[in-house]
Design a protein around this motif. Structure first.
Motif, PDB file in Angstrom:
ATOM      1  N   PHE A  70     -57.244 -69.074 -50.623  1.00 13.66           N
ATOM      2  CA  PHE A  70     -58.611 -68.359 -52.152  1.00 13.66           C
ATOM      3  C   PHE A  70     -56.981 -68.086 -53.158  1.00 13.66           C
ATOM      4  CE2 PHE A  70     -58.507 -64.026 -53.603  1.00 13.66           C
ATOM      5  CZ  PHE A  70     -59.877 -64.263 -53.987  1.00 13.66           C
ATOM      6  N   LEU A  71     -56.034 -68.196 -52.944  1.00 10.94           N
ATOM      7  CA  LEU A  71     -55.043 -67.725 -54.098  1.00 10.94           C
ATOM      8  C   LEU A  71     -54.879 -68.645 -55.050  1.00 10.94           C
ATOM      9  CD1 LEU A  71     -52.135 -64.886 -52.278  1.00 10.94           C
ATOM     10  CD2 LEU A  71     -54.400 -63.949 -54.133  1.00 10.94           C
ATOM     11  N   ASP A  72     -54.936 -70.246 -54.531  1.00 12.65           N
ATOM     12  CA  ASP A  72     -54.767 -71.249 -55.154  1.00 12.65           C
ATOM     13  C   ASP A  72     -55.349 -71.649 -57.051  1.00 12.65           C
ATOM     14  OD1 ASP A  72     -52.178 -71.893 -53.665  1.00 12.65           O
ATOM     15  OD2 ASP A  72     -53.020 -73.284 -52.479  1.00 12.65           O
ATOM     16  N   GLY A  73     -54.958 -71.265 -58.121  1.00 10.04           N
ATOM     17  CA  GLY A  73     -55.450 -71.363 -59.286  1.00 10.04           C
ATOM     18  C   GLY A  73     -56.412 -70.587 -59.453  1.00 10.04           C
ATOM     19  N   LYS A  74     -56.109 -69.448 -58.684  1.00  8.28           N
ATOM     20  CA  LYS A  74     -57.200 -68.058 -59.904  1.00  8.28           C
ATOM     21  C   LYS A  74     -55.126 -67.355 -60.199  1.00  8.28           C
ATOM     22  CE  LYS A  74     -60.752 -67.762 -56.551  1.00  8.28           C
ATOM     23  NZ  LYS A  74     -60.037 -68.640 -55.513  1.00  8.28           N
ATOM     24  N   ASP A  75     -55.976 -66.742 -62.373  1.00  9.09           N
ATOM     25  CA  ASP A  75     -55.212 -66.437 -62.700  1.00  9.09           C
ATOM     26  C   ASP A  75     -55.218 -64.105 -61.544  1.00  9.09           C
ATOM     27  OD1 ASP A  75     -57.966 -64.727 -63.622  1.00  9.09           O
ATOM     28  OD2 ASP A  75     -56.842 -66.230 -65.076  1.00  9.09           O
ATOM     29  N   GLN A  76     -54.094 -63.829 -61.830  1.00 12.90           N
ATOM     30  CA  GLN A  76     -54.357 -62.470 -61.794  1.00 12.90           C
ATOM     31  C   GLN A  76     -54.973 -61.636 -62.180  1.00 12.90           C
ATOM     32  OE1 GLN A  76     -52.063 -61.904 -59.599  1.00 12.90           O
ATOM     33  NE2 GLN A  76     -52.697 -59.853 -58.995  1.00 12.90           N
ATOM     34  N   ALA A  77     -56.451 -61.784 -62.886  1.00 12.28           N
ATOM     35  CA  ALA A  77     -56.748 -60.927 -63.906  1.00 12.28           C
ATOM     36  C   ALA A  77     -58.301 -61.558 -62.906  1.00 12.28           C
ATOM     37  CB  ALA A  77     -57.420 -61.163 -64.864  1.00 12.28           C
ATOM     38  N   THR A  78     -58.975 -62.359 -62.475  1.00 14.58           N
ATOM     39  CA  THR A  78     -59.904 -62.933 -61.501  1.00 14.58           C
ATOM     40  C   THR A  78     -59.471 -62.234 -60.095  1.00 14.58           C
ATOM     41  OG1 THR A  78     -59.918 -65.263 -63.122  1.00 14.58           O
ATOM     42  CG2 THR A  78     -60.729 -64.876 -60.260  1.00 14.58           C
ATOM     43  N   ILE A  79     -58.483 -62.605 -59.726  1.00  8.51           N
ATOM     44  CA  ILE A  79     -58.243 -61.831 -58.090  1.00  8.51           C
ATOM     45  C   ILE A  79     -57.847 -60.460 -57.880  1.00  8.51           C
ATOM     46  CG2 ILE A  79     -55.931 -61.295 -56.672  1.00  8.51           C
ATOM     47  CD1 ILE A  79     -54.953 -64.217 -57.493  1.00  8.51           C
ATOM     48  N   ASP A  80     -57.729 -60.068 -59.433  1.00  3.02           N
ATOM     49  CA  ASP A  80     -57.669 -59.004 -59.588  1.00  3.02           C
ATOM     50  C   ASP A  80     -59.078 -57.794 -59.386  1.00  3.02           C
ATOM     51  OD1 ASP A  80     -54.881 -57.661 -59.304  1.00  3.02           O
ATOM     52  OD2 ASP A  80     -54.524 -58.040 -61.562  1.00  3.02           O
ATOM     53  N   HIS A  81     -59.639 -58.404 -60.038  1.00  2.00           N
ATOM     54  CA  HIS A  81     -61.414 -58.661 -60.603  1.00  2.00           C
ATOM     55  C   HIS A  81     -61.992 -58.405 -58.641  1.00  2.00           C
ATOM     56  CE1 HIS A  81     -65.766 -58.070 -61.619  1.00  2.00           C
ATOM     57  NE2 HIS A  81     -65.941 -58.755 -60.557  1.00  2.00           N
ATOM     58  N   LEU A  82     -61.588 -59.255 -57.979  1.00  2.00           N
ATOM     59  CA  LEU A  82     -61.946 -59.378 -56.590  1.00  2.00           C
ATOM     60  C   LEU A  82     -61.527 -58.486 -56.041  1.00  2.00           C
ATOM     61  CD1 LEU A  82     -62.293 -63.396 -56.860  1.00  2.00           C
ATOM     62  CD2 LEU A  82     -64.250 -62.560 -56.794  1.00  2.00           C
ATOM     63  N   ALA A  83     -60.325 -58.554 -56.469  1.00  2.00           N
ATOM     64  CA  ALA A  83     -60.020 -56.806 -55.663  1.00  2.00           C
ATOM     65  C   ALA A  83     -60.909 -55.728 -55.059  1.00  2.00           C
ATOM     66  CB  ALA A  83     -58.326 -57.084 -55.334  1.00  2.00           C
ATOM     67  N   LYS A  84     -61.402 -55.815 -56.455  1.00  2.00           N
ATOM     68  CA  LYS A  84     -61.914 -54.286 -56.767  1.00  2.00           C
ATOM     69  C   LYS A  84     -63.731 -54.510 -56.129  1.00  2.00           C
ATOM     70  CE  LYS A  84     -59.104 -51.553 -58.774  1.00  2.00           C
ATOM     71  NZ  LYS A  84     -58.576 -50.320 -58.506  1.00  2.00           N
ATOM     72  N   GLN A  85     -64.043 -55.232 -55.794  1.00  2.00           N
ATOM     73  CA  GLN A  85     -65.698 -55.294 -55.168  1.00  2.00           C
ATOM     74  C   GLN A  85     -65.762 -54.549 -54.107  1.00  2.00           C
ATOM     75  OE1 GLN A  85     -68.037 -57.040 -57.956  1.00  2.00           O
ATOM     76  NE2 GLN A  85     -66.158 -56.370 -58.734  1.00  2.00           N
ATOM     77  N   PRO A  86     -65.183 -55.269 -52.922  1.00  2.00           N
ATOM     78  CA  PRO A  86     -65.765 -54.153 -52.031  1.00  2.00           C
ATOM     79  C   PRO A  86     -65.157 -52.906 -52.231  1.00  2.00           C
ATOM     80  CG  PRO A  86     -64.097 -56.017 -51.283  1.00  2.00           C
ATOM     81  CD  PRO A  86     -64.309 -56.159 -52.675  1.00  2.00           C
ATOM     82  N   PRO A  87     -65.699 -51.844 -51.044  1.00  2.00           N
ATOM     83  CA  PRO A  87     -65.867 -50.711 -51.420  1.00  2.00           C
ATOM     84  C   PRO A  87     -64.645 -49.917 -50.994  1.00  2.00           C
ATOM     85  CG  PRO A  87     -67.651 -50.798 -50.674  1.00  2.00           C
ATOM     86  CD  PRO A  87     -67.021 -52.145 -50.291  1.00  2.00           C
ATOM     87  N   LEU A  88     -64.169 -50.835 -50.066  1.00  2.00           N
ATOM     88  CA  LEU A  88     -62.360 -50.926 -49.625  1.00  2.00           C
ATOM     89  C   LEU A  88     -61.397 -51.060 -50.502  1.00  2.00           C
ATOM     90  CD1 LEU A  88     -62.791 -51.807 -45.718  1.00  2.00           C
ATOM     91  CD2 LEU A  88     -63.184 -49.398 -46.832  1.00  2.00           C
ATOM     92  N   GLU A  89     -61.550 -51.891 -51.847  1.00  2.00           N
ATOM     93  CA  GLU A  89     -60.922 -51.963 -53.080  1.00  2.00           C
ATOM     94  C   GLU A  89     -60.164 -52.924 -52.130  1.00  2.00           C
ATOM     95  OE1 GLU A  89     -60.536 -48.468 -55.093  1.00  2.00           O
ATOM     96  OE2 GLU A  89     -62.565 -48.442 -56.128  1.00  2.00           O
ATOM     97  N   ARG A  90     -59.671 -53.629 -51.816  1.00  2.00           N
ATOM     98  CA  ARG A  90     -58.485 -54.645 -51.900  1.00  2.00           C
ATOM     99  C   ARG A  90     -59.326 -55.842 -51.367  1.00  2.00           C
ATOM    100  NH1 ARG A  90     -57.431 -55.496 -46.200  1.00  2.00           N
ATOM    101  NH2 ARG A  90     -58.138 -54.059 -44.697  1.00  2.00           N
ATOM    102  N   LEU A  91     -57.859 -56.442 -51.281  1.00  2.00           N
ATOM    103  CA  LEU A  91     -58.286 -58.146 -50.741  1.00  2.00           C
ATOM    104  C   LEU A  91     -58.738 -58.269 -49.387  1.00  2.00           C
ATOM    105  CD1 LEU A  91     -56.431 -60.820 -52.889  1.00  2.00           C
ATOM    106  CD2 LEU A  91     -59.076 -59.741 -53.079  1.00  2.00           C
ATOM    107  N   GLY A  92     -58.972 -58.787 -48.387  1.00  2.00           N
ATOM    108  CA  GLY A  92     -58.703 -58.820 -47.003  1.00  2.00           C
ATOM    109  C   GLY A  92     -57.950 -59.559 -46.172  1.00  2.00           C
ATOM    110  N   GLN A  93     -57.309 -59.208 -45.672  1.00  2.00           N
ATOM    111  CA  GLN A  93     -55.447 -60.304 -44.941  1.00  2.00           C
ATOM    112  C   GLN A  93     -56.023 -60.732 -44.032  1.00  2.00           C
ATOM    113  OE1 GLN A  93     -52.802 -59.561 -46.704  1.00  2.00           O
ATOM    114  NE2 GLN A  93     -54.463 -58.429 -48.502  1.00  2.00           N
ATOM    115  N   PRO A  94     -55.565 -61.836 -43.649  1.00  2.00           N
ATOM    116  CA  PRO A  94     -55.419 -62.772 -42.801  1.00  2.00           C
ATOM    117  C   PRO A  94     -55.782 -61.648 -41.594  1.00  2.00           C
ATOM    118  CG  PRO A  94     -53.858 -63.707 -44.129  1.00  2.00           C
ATOM    119  CD  PRO A  94     -53.937 -62.898 -44.691  1.00  2.00           C
TER     120      PRO A  94
END
Length: 241
Positions: free
Chosen positions: A187-211
């Motif tokens: 998931f992380l490869d090729g994504k800038d930090q702004a994109t990662i931060d944006h996606l992390a804010k999308q779920p109501p739990l406000e974080r990325l999932g962990q494996p």
């Protein structure tokens, strides 16, 4: 003692699934494509968690290699009760710019590979067992640039209930887990930090999932407690829609 075959287990979600199943008392065949050292790290982690484990190199789209992986499970541990197909390839591009060679590569791993694993599992999993595939919540979220990848995983979801129905009478469940954005190299490869931060804010739990979040769902579906769940796609994504 239950025996599990887990593909894509040298890293990411597959590794966490292998460790979770080992902790639950399974013997685990750690399937991997290209990194023996990473696979052996997973083997060590499974053993530390309390399970027995061996590594098996297999391209999931190669039916001979997959049969060999199941043969190893039978030789080392006596058979197969759980199969988790976590191997996958994600190459992103807008449809207009998509390299068809990349599309073919994804479809070979994600569609053909899933069918090869499904076919071998349908033949070999012992009665009462469980088969779990891994898809992606992007099938529903439909982000731009994910068309090729989502199409390949949509095929996996379409197969799930059909295979469950085909295995009627054997007490074998077939389910798919569809993670949302999860903090793995894939998931992380090729994504800038702004994109990662944006996606992390999308779920109501406000974080990325962990494996480990995904592994817990897979382990549940593979356990007696999850055996009444059958033919389903479970979107494990923290509520992102």
């Amino acid at each position: 003692m239950a025996v599990a075959v887990v593909t894509g287990a040298s890293r990411g979600i597959g590794r966490s699934v292998a460790v979770a199943l080992g902790a639950a008392g399974h013997d685990v065949v750690v399937g991997y494509a290209g990194s023996p050292s990473a696979a052996e790290e997973t083997v060590s982690l499974v053993r530390e968690a309390g399970g027995r484990a061996v590594a098996a190199q297999a391209d999931v789209a190669d039916e001979g290699a997959v049969a060999g992986m199941f043969d190893l499970a039978a030789k080392e541990f006596g058979g197969v009760d759980v199969v988790v197909n976590s191997a996958g390839l994600m190459l992103l591009s807008p449809v207009a710019d998509l390299d068809l060679a990349d599309l073919d590569r994804m479809h070979r791993t994600n569609i053909r590979g899933s069918f090869v694993i499904a076919r071998e599992a349908a033949r070999r999993v012992r009665d009462g067992g469980a088969i779990v595939f891994v898809s992606t919540s992007v099938v529903g979220l439909q982000f731009p640039a994910y068309a090729g990848y989502a199409a390949s995983k949509g095929a996996v979801e379409a197969m799930t209930l059909i295979l469950a129905r085909e295995l009627r009478g054997r007490n074998i469940t077939v389910n798919t887990v569809a993670p949302g954005p999860t903090a793995t190299d894939l998931f992380l490869d090729g994504k800038d930090q702004a994109t990662i931060d944006h996606l992390a804010k999308q779920p109501p739990l406000e974080r990325l999932g962990q494996p480990e979040d995904i592994a817990g769902v897979v382990a549940f579906l593979a356990s007696p407690a999850g055996h009444w769940v059958n033919g389903q796609t479970v979107r494990a994504n923290g509520g992102i829609i």
